[in-house]
Design an enzyme around this catalytic site. Structure first.
Site, PDB file in Angstrom:
ATOM      1  N   GLU A 159       4.323  -5.271   2.666  1.00 54.69           N
ATOM      2  CA  GLU A 159       5.524  -5.983   3.077  1.00 54.69           C
ATOM      3  C   GLU A 159       6.037  -6.970   2.023  1.00 54.69           C
ATOM      4  OE1 GLU A 159       7.566  -5.589   5.798  1.00 54.69           O
ATOM      5  OE2 GLU A 159       6.377  -3.771   5.927  1.00 54.69           O
ATOM      6  N   HIS A 176      15.406  -4.609   2.808  1.00 47.42           N
ATOM      7  CA  HIS A 176      14.000  -4.476   3.183  1.00 47.42           C
ATOM      8  C   HIS A 176      13.479  -3.094   2.767  1.00 47.42           C
ATOM      9  CE1 HIS A 176      10.449  -5.141   5.782  1.00 47.42           C
ATOM     10  NE2 HIS A 176      10.502  -3.824   5.891  1.00 47.42           N
ATOM     11  N   GLU A 177      14.224  -2.065   3.143  1.00 47.81           N
ATOM     12  CA  GLU A 177      13.794  -0.703   2.809  1.00 47.81           C
ATOM     13  C   GLU A 177      13.864  -0.442   1.308  1.00 47.81           C
ATOM     14  OE1 GLU A 177      12.173   0.966   4.897  1.00 47.81           O
ATOM     15  OE2 GLU A 177      12.691  -0.346   6.567  1.00 47.81           O
TER      16      GLU A 177
END
Length: 114
Positions: free
Chosen positions: A39, A9-10
């Site tokens: 996102e 995700h990061e």
């Protein structure tokens, strides 16, 4: 989210920062754009199917073996129930307090009963 999912995700957020073509800092990377657009790369990277398309050996180009990929998928939900178990004490104590209130018991009455 498991730690590996957080890493991906990061990494998606990092890619958005590193690959930006904008020189103006206020609208570069994740700055100055709608949150759902921020996102998008992170959610894309969290999807483990992405892993199969990018996980290649740097010299041979060999892809991630299917066996390892399946183990990673299985690890995705390993101990998932533990996260919900840690919330039960809070739920139960909230229910207990509301039951005392429903019975008309306040702190002084409870102290006298115990």
């Amino acid at each position: 989210m498991p730690p590996v999912g957080t890493v991906f995700h990061e990494f998606g957020n990092a890619l958005q920062h590193m690959l930006t073509k904008q020189d103006e800092g206020l609208v570069a990377g994740i700055h100055g754009i709608e949150w759902d657009a921020v996102e998008l790369p992170s959610q894309f990277m969290e999807n483990w199917d992405t892993l199969m398309s990018i996980a290649k050996h740097y010299e041979t180009g060999e892809t991630l073996p299917e066996e390892i990929y399946q183990k990673l998928l299985a690890a995705r939900t390993f101990r998932a129930g533990t996260l919900s178990l840690r919330q039960w004490p809070e739920v139960l104590s909230a229910d207990a307090f509301s039951a005392f209130e429903d019975a008309g018991l306040n702190d002084d009455k409870i102290k006298n009963l115990t």
